[in-house]
Design an enzyme around this catalytic site. Structure first.
Site, PDB file in Angstrom:
ATOM      1  N   LYS A 158       0.799  -1.231   0.000  1.00  0.00           N
ATOM      2  CA  LYS A 158       0.000   0.000   0.000  1.00  0.00           C
ATOM      3  C   LYS A 158       0.832   1.282   0.000  1.00  0.00           C
ATOM      4  O   LYS A 158       0.347   2.326  -0.446  1.00  0.00           O
ATOM      5  CB  LYS A 158      -0.947   0.003   1.197  1.00  0.00           C
ATOM      6  CG  LYS A 158      -2.117  -0.960   1.064  1.00  0.00           C
ATOM      7  CD  LYS A 158      -3.153  -0.432   0.095  1.00  0.00           C
ATOM      8  CE  LYS A 158      -4.457  -1.197   0.179  1.00  0.00           C
ATOM      9  NZ  LYS A 158      -5.499  -0.623  -0.700  1.00  0.00           N
ATOM     10  N   SER A 217       0.663  -9.997  -0.549  1.00  0.00           N
ATOM     11  CA  SER A 217       0.471  -8.542  -0.538  1.00  0.00           C
ATOM     12  C   SER A 217       0.767  -7.847   0.779  1.00  0.00           C
ATOM     13  O   SER A 217       0.982  -6.626   0.788  1.00  0.00           O
ATOM     14  CB  SER A 217      -0.951  -8.196  -0.997  1.00  0.00           C
ATOM     15  OG  SER A 217      -1.908  -8.848  -0.194  1.00  0.00           O
TER      16      SER A 217
END
Length: 327
Positions: free
Chosen positions: A56, A311
């Protein structure tokens, strides 16, 4: 007003320039044991090792860096269960601007604590009762800029830098990727990566993976239009609990994805154990759904070369210990 023009490969390359020297170029890893199990070469892209512990940061920093100085100086606001929150908080600190993050009361304590350590102010809300936009609107009315979690061209382009790295690394290894498998919440990661993958290798299949009952992208792909999940469900994959795909992300994913796969919490937990045992990586539940999808039977693996994005790795110690101990 959000720019609804989808980013292209030039935007992703520009994002890579902005992020150069600030991000970790995460490696590609594989495991002889997992290769043997799946009858394929599986290459893992561990964004668990990225700044703030997830992908992110890439999108958040790219978004903040693209804002005019006058806008950015007024401060930024975001809503997130944790990984986007940490990316925004870290980026805001680097630019020396104020950040306020609305986080759900059930967000992992580690994620909330990390956001506060980075200097952002945290405002808690009830994920099931409160509207996120209602929570952040007062700050926007004061002039603070909303940094969306996924449905924004600059955010998508930042996440797409993973795809640039991935394809360059695969080329350096002398391998041609048959498929790339990506965790999916609102679709920012899968859409961004898919642009870079398809630019470099149009024949590579790109798959999005979601938790069961939060498979809004899967359902939307099947319907050919955006649909929402049915409320009332929960999942250990806190990072992926979106109700509906983004407008921009869905348009990109509709064009680029081979399909979507939904996996159970039990499959995600087993994938976390596999990541620890065979890759020596701590991966959070939502970050591990791509690995979980390899056991679904929905992706042709035999003799193939497949890349899986891990992720994020921001998981509370107690949650992680319980999942590991359940093996």
């Amino acid at each position: 007003m959000t720019n609804l023009t989808p980013p292209g490969i030039a935007d992703i390359r520009a994002a890579a320039e902005r992020l150069s020297g600030l991000i970790v170029e995460t490696p590609l890893l594989d495991s002889p044991e997992l290769n043997k199990r799946f009858g394929a070469r599986i290459l893992f892209k561990p964004e668990t090792l990225q700044r703030t512990g997830s992908f992110k940061f890439r999108g958040a920093y790219n978004k903040l860096s693209s804002l005019p100085e006058e806008e950015r100086s007024r401060g930024v606001v975001a809503f997130s269960s944790g990984n986007h929150a940490q990316g925004v908080a870290a980026s805001a600190a680097m630019f020396g601007v104020k950040a306020i993050i609305a986080m759900p009361t059930d967000a992992p304590a580690m994620k909330v604590g990390n956001v506060r350590k980075m200097g952002a102010e945290v405002v808690m809300f009830d994920r099931f009762r409160d509207d996120r936009m209602t929570v952040v609107r007062p700050y926007m009315e004061r002039g603070m800029v909303l940094i969306p979690p996924f449905d924004d061209p600059a955010i998508i382009a930042g996440q797409g830098t993973i795809g640039l790295e991935l394809m360059a690394q695969a080329k350096a290894l002398g391998v041609s990727l048959d498929a790339v498998v990506i965790p999916c919440g609102g679709g920012g990661l899968s859409s961004g990566i898919s642009i870079a993958v398809k630019d470099a290798s149009p024949g590579t299949a790109v798959w999005a993976v979601e938790p069961e009952h939060f498979d809004d992208t899967c359902r939307s792909l099947a319907r050919g239009a955006r649909v929402s999940i049915e409320p009332g469900h929960t999942s250990i994959c806190d990072a992926l609990l979106t109700a509906e795909p983004g407008a921009i992300t869905f348009e990109i994913n509709r064009r680029n994805l081979a399909g979507g796969i939904a996996v159970s919490d039990q499959a995600a937990a087993q994938a976390m154990r596999d990541a620890m045992a065979h890759l020596k990586l701590v991966v959070e539940p939502g970050g591990c759904v791509g690995l979980a999808a390899l056991s679904s039977g929905e992706i042709e693996l035999s003799g193939k070369c497949v890349a899986v994005v891990l992720s994020g790795g921001n998981v509370d110690f107690n949650t992680y210990a319980e999942i590991m101990a359940a093996a």
